[in-house]
Design a protein around this motif. Structure first.
Motif, PDB file in Angstrom:
ATOM      1  N   GLU A  86     -10.860   4.790  -0.953  1.00 22.23           N
ATOM      2  CA  GLU A  86     -10.693   4.114   0.323  1.00 22.23           C
ATOM      3  C   GLU A  86      -9.360   4.478   0.959  1.00 22.23           C
ATOM      4  OE1 GLU A  86     -11.135   0.024  -0.615  1.00 22.23           O
ATOM      5  OE2 GLU A  86     -13.336   0.050  -0.540  1.00 22.23           O
ATOM      6  N   GLN A  87      -8.304   4.580   0.131  1.00 18.41           N
ATOM      7  CA  GLN A  87      -6.993   4.950   0.648  1.00 18.41           C
ATOM      8  C   GLN A  87      -7.025   6.363   1.255  1.00 18.41           C
ATOM      9  OE1 GLN A  87      -4.302   3.074   0.905  1.00 18.41           O
ATOM     10  NE2 GLN A  87      -3.095   4.725   1.828  1.00 18.41           N
ATOM     11  N   ASP A 104     -11.866   5.829  -8.692  1.00 19.71           N
ATOM     12  CA  ASP A 104     -11.095   4.623  -8.421  1.00 19.71           C
ATOM     13  C   ASP A 104     -11.375   4.253  -6.974  1.00 19.71           C
ATOM     14  OD1 ASP A 104      -9.024   2.856  -7.537  1.00 19.71           O
ATOM     15  OD2 ASP A 104      -7.855   3.417  -9.302  1.00 19.71           O
ATOM     16  N   ARG A 105     -12.121   3.196  -6.775  1.00 22.96           N
ATOM     17  CA  ARG A 105     -12.578   2.835  -5.426  1.00 22.96           C
ATOM     18  C   ARG A 105     -11.414   2.677  -4.458  1.00 22.96           C
ATOM     19  NH1 ARG A 105     -17.307  -0.347  -3.633  1.00 22.96           N
ATOM     20  NH2 ARG A 105     -16.865  -1.099  -1.519  1.00 22.96           N
ATOM     21  N   HIS A 106     -10.330   2.039  -4.933  1.00 25.57           N
ATOM     22  CA  HIS A 106      -9.185   1.813  -4.046  1.00 25.57           C
ATOM     23  C   HIS A 106      -8.593   3.152  -3.586  1.00 25.57           C
ATOM     24  CE1 HIS A 106      -5.405   0.405  -2.408  1.00 25.57           C
ATOM     25  NE2 HIS A 106      -4.761   1.195  -3.250  1.00 25.57           N
ATOM     26  N   GLN A 107      -8.501   4.124  -4.475  1.00 25.31           N
ATOM     27  CA  GLN A 107      -7.909   5.416  -4.111  1.00 25.31           C
ATOM     28  C   GLN A 107      -8.800   6.178  -3.125  1.00 25.31           C
ATOM     29  OE1 GLN A 107      -6.898   7.643  -7.614  1.00 25.31           O
ATOM     30  NE2 GLN A 107      -5.254   6.234  -8.215  1.00 25.31           N
ATOM     31  N   THR A 126     -15.282   1.053   3.929  1.00 29.07           N
ATOM     32  CA  THR A 126     -14.084   1.610   4.568  1.00 29.07           C
ATOM     33  C   THR A 126     -14.240   1.652   6.080  1.00 29.07           C
ATOM     34  OG1 THR A 126     -13.740   2.995   2.607  1.00 29.07           O
ATOM     35  CG2 THR A 126     -12.521   3.576   4.584  1.00 29.07           C
ATOM     36  N   ARG A 134       0.838  -1.213   0.000  1.00 34.01           N
ATOM     37  CA  ARG A 134       0.000   0.000   0.000  1.00 34.01           C
ATOM     38  C   ARG A 134       0.872   1.261   0.000  1.00 34.01           C
ATOM     39  NH1 ARG A 134      -5.421  -0.429   1.201  1.00 34.01           N
ATOM     40  NH2 ARG A 134      -6.162  -2.534   1.645  1.00 34.01           N
TER      41      ARG A 134
END
Length: 820
Positions: free
Chosen positions: A572-573, A567-570, A539, A511
């Protein structure tokens, strides 16, 4: 006759027995009685008259005595009133500010008061016995003697005499004389020396004013309300109208000849004379000369009533000068208002007197809102005192210098301005105005900062790009060998827990690399429509287990129909970074709030729908001072101890937000917590998907009224490889085949009859659904379907997971599980 010796009466009767008297004795008795009665009545009447006369005498004597007493009392009251009057007279004579003289028939003063002594400067005891001839100026003695004769004849005489004081000075007094009832005379004198001197000065001043008015280069006249001229200066007399001294008549004649200015003056004069207007000012062109005249008409109070003053002045040159000045002012004003720089003019008291359009456009304040107010209103509170002190130094010394100072806009934003100042002085050389011209350098400073950040980001990008490939290769090997080792030793091996921790550390390392690539814009963002509520809830579930018990996490998501292309991952990050920062800001515990809202698109966010999505993370921690807020998004800037922070968390959040067309807003005060808000443009809905989304593995839907139970079950099933969706509402009994989940878990442990009825209807659906029913320890559920299993509390997650696997795989269960 009887033989017994009779008494005297009896003897008498016997003597007359047989006589006339014997026959008429009754009449004789009656007559005697009547006669005696009349005698008695006469005597009583006479006594009554005597008594009545006596009573009248007594009444007359009483009335006379009362009258005598009344007259005596009246005389006594009269004597008392006379005494009081004499006392009042003496008191008034002694205390009156007017000089009082009582003069006998020989002309001598027989009584004087203190004011008379003060008027003449002679003691009272010396004045007694003196006369007017001893104190009045010799040239006025004849007139004084004639006035005395008039007074003795009964006239009331008023005259002014010159008296010689005891110290030789002369005073003028106005004397009123009259004769008293006893033949004496009384004189009351008032000192008019100063009044007559004032009258003389007034006459002199009037002469001076008249001379001045005669010398004025204007015509002036004083007239009555009817227009009749009473006084006029020399210029007016030289140009007196031919129609005589009545002004209204003159102007009415000219107005009748078609001269509009004359009609205007006549109308104004009548309005002022009638009291409709207090004054009137009119300007008009003099016919045939090209000159301009200005008339002033005003109403004043005269000695005998109101008067009207009319003056006419030639203002041709004045109008030309004013026109030239106005033209110059318009030119200067146009220059000030059109220049791009800020122009602020401040008087020596700090009040704003000029505020050009550039100032208005920058601050949001209209000129009329700030002119007349102190310039400190435009300065942020923390700098206001220093700027006021600097301004005082400029006013006192006149020395100016360029400086950079922030302005606070009407909306609370701040703009940095580079100021250049100058001063204007009055004829005595004192600073009267400070002229400040400024240029907004906020954007230039921001661009300079962004340039520095871009250079830093380029360095980070070069670093990340150089190591990311090799580092990911190493991580791939680590993950692969961890998987092999876990399968080789099994879950019961003592090293299994250590392998789990190593895998978590490797995942966190991956990550970090991914964050570096995101920040350096080296990673491609895979954007697609996402429900923001689902992103936030996932999240939250992910982060809940990482927070200490002293920190409480609350959250509120927006409706399910709100979508963001991201971008779902971004995303959440970004949320994880914000939550971890909030956690670190509360070392003693507190509350973290995550709120997702649908809002109108703010400035800086371009949204085709005009709407935006706001996700804010708020903590109750230590907050941030202003100097930290100013450097918050600088790469590698951190307030954490060395080794505990990289300084890339918030820069990565802003980089992700900007890559998605959004912005980041931060608000905080030292000691009062902080709020970080990410705002994205709202997107269009994505393709229709089943109510339960398959993330990985078989789909499981958990339904029930207890949210904490749903979260525990969902975590266990996800860990077992299921794709889980939670719902507090019962789904429809009839579903399309494509939307049917592999398994439905229904929580009936609280004994809710409504949920129990729903569960009975659910197991009757055809084709049959796989259902797990959660019951209390003593609960019971009757069913006939082969695809239904019951799990009793206390709930052991392993049992639940085994039941789920059996139902999904199609294995036949024994119907009910009760873990001991």
């Amino acid at each position: 006759m009887s033989q017994v010796a009779p008494d005297a009466g009896r003897v008498w009767l016997l003597a007359v027995e047989g006589t006339w008297f014997e026959r008429h004795w009754l009449a004789v008795v009656i007559t005697t009685v009547v006669t005696a009665a009349f005698v008695l009545i006469a005597m009583a009447y006479r006594q009554h008259r005597l008594t009545r006369a006596l009573l009248e005498q007594v009444k007359h004597l009483r009335d006379a005595k009362s009258e005598a007493r009344r007259r005596t009392a009246a005389h006594q009251l009269a004597r008392e009133d006379l005494q009081i009057a004499e006392q009042v007279y003496e008191a008034l004579k002694a205390r009156s500010p007017l000089a009082v003289f009582i003069i006998d028939a020989a002309g001598r003063y027989v009584s004087v008061n203190h004011a008379a002594s003060a008027l003449l400067g002679i003691p009272e005891d010396r004045l007694l016995g003196m006369s007017h001839s001893d104190v009045i100026a010799r040239d006025q003695l004849d007139r004084a003697g004639a006035d005395a004769e008039r007074t003795r004849s009964g006239e009331w005489v008023k005259a002014v005499y010159t008296f010689r004081r005891g110290d030789g000075a002369l005073v003028e007094a106005e004397v009123h004389s009259a004769t008293l009832h006893d033949g004496r005379a009384i004189c009351i004198a008032t000192d008019v020396t100063e009044a007559r001197r004032q009258d003389e000065r007034s006459r002199v001043e009037l002469g001076v004013v008249t001379s001045v008015l005669d010398g004025l280069p204007m015509r002036m006249v004083v007239a009555g309300l009817d227009g009749r001229a009473i006084w006029m200066n020399r210029r007016w007399r030289l140009e007196k109208p031919a129609s005589g001294d009545n002004l209204l008549t003159a102007v009415d004649v000219l107005a009748a000849q078609g001269m509009a200015w004359a009609a205007t003056i006549a109308s104004s004069y009548r309005a002022v004379a009638s009291g409709v207007r207090e004054n009137a000012v009119d300007e008009y062109a003099e016919p045939g000369t090209g000159r301009w005249l200005r008339s002033y008409i005003a109403r004043v109070d005269g000695p005998s009533g109101p008067l009207v003053v009319l003056s006419c002045e030639d203002v041709t040159d004045q109008r030309a000068a004013l026109s030239s000045r106005d033209e110059e002012r318009r030119f200067v004003s146009a220059v000030i208002e059109t220049v791009a720089c800020l122009v602020l003019v401040i008087d020596r008291e700090g009040r704003i007197v000029r505020f050009n359009q550039a100032c208005s456009a920058l601050t949001g304040w209209a000129p009329e809102d700030v002119v007349g107010r102190h310039f400190g209103m435009l300065i942020p509170a923390e700098h206001r005192g220093a700027m006021i002190e600097e301004f005082g130094s400029v006013v006192g010394s006149g020395a100016v210098r360029p400086l950079e100072q922030e302005l606070e806009t009407r909306g609370g934003a701040r703009r940095l301005v580079n100021w250049s100042n100058a001063v204007l002085r009055d004829p005595e050389g004192r600073v009267e105005y400070v002229i400040a011209t400024g240029i907004d350098i906020t954007d230039r400073k921001r661009l300079e900062t962004e340039l520095v950040q871009a250079q830093r980001m380029e360095s980070v990008g070069l670093l990340a790009g150089g190591i990311a490939h090799d580092f990911n290769n190493l991580l791939t090997a680590i993950f692969g060998h961890i998987g092999l080792a876990k399968r080789a030793i099994g879950p019961t091996h003592p090293a299994s827990d250590s392998l789990e921790r190593v895998e978590q550390a490797a995942d966190q390392a991956g990550r970090v690399v991914k964050s570096l690539l995101t920040f350096a814009r080296r990673e491609h963002a895979e954007k697609r429509p996402e429900r923001i509520a689902t992103v936030v809830s996932d999240t939250v579930r992910l982060v809940q287990g990482t927070l200490p018990a002293t920190i409480r996490l609350v959250w509120r998501a927006c409706p399910q129909d709100v979508w963001v292309t991201c971008d779902r991952h971004q995303i959440e990050q970004s949320l994880l970074n914000l939550v971890f920062n909030a956690r670190d800001a509360m070392p003693t515990g507190g509350t973290i709030s995550i709120v997702a809202r649908d809002i109108p698109a703010p400035e800086g966010v371009e949204s085709p729908t005009g709407r935006a999505v706001s996700i804010s993370v708020t903590d109750t921690g230590v907050g941030m001072p202003r100097e930290v807020l100013a450097r918050l998004f600088e790469p590698f800037f951190t307030t954490k101890p060395r080794g505990e922070g990289t300084g890339l968390g918030l820069p990565i959040v802003r980089s992700i937000a900007q890559d998605h067309g959004g912005i980041v807003r931060v608000s905080s005060q030292h000691g009062q917590g902080a709020t970080v808000e990410i705002v994205f443009p709202r997107g269009e809905p994505g393709e229709t998907t089943p109510s339960v989304v398959r993330a990985r593995g078989d789909r499981v839907l958990i339904c029930g009224p207890r949210p904490y139970a749903r979260r525990i079950i969902a975590s266990s099933l996800r860990a077992a490889g299921f794709s889980v969706e939670e719902s507090s509402d019962a789904p429809p009994g009839v579903m399309p085949e494509a939307e049917r989940p592999s398994l439905i878990v229904v929580d009936l442990s609280n004994g809710d009859d409504g949920w129990s009825g729903y569960a009975h209807r659910l197991v009757a659906v055809e084709p049959p659904l796989a259902v797990i029913v959660l019951l209390a320890a003593e609960g019971a559920f009757e069913f006939t379907s082969e695809r239904v299993e019951v799990v009793h509390e206390p709930l052991v997650m392993a049992s639940l997971v085994r039941a789920a696997h059996r139902l999904v795989s199609g294995e036949r269960s024994v119907g009910t599980f009760r873990d001991e």
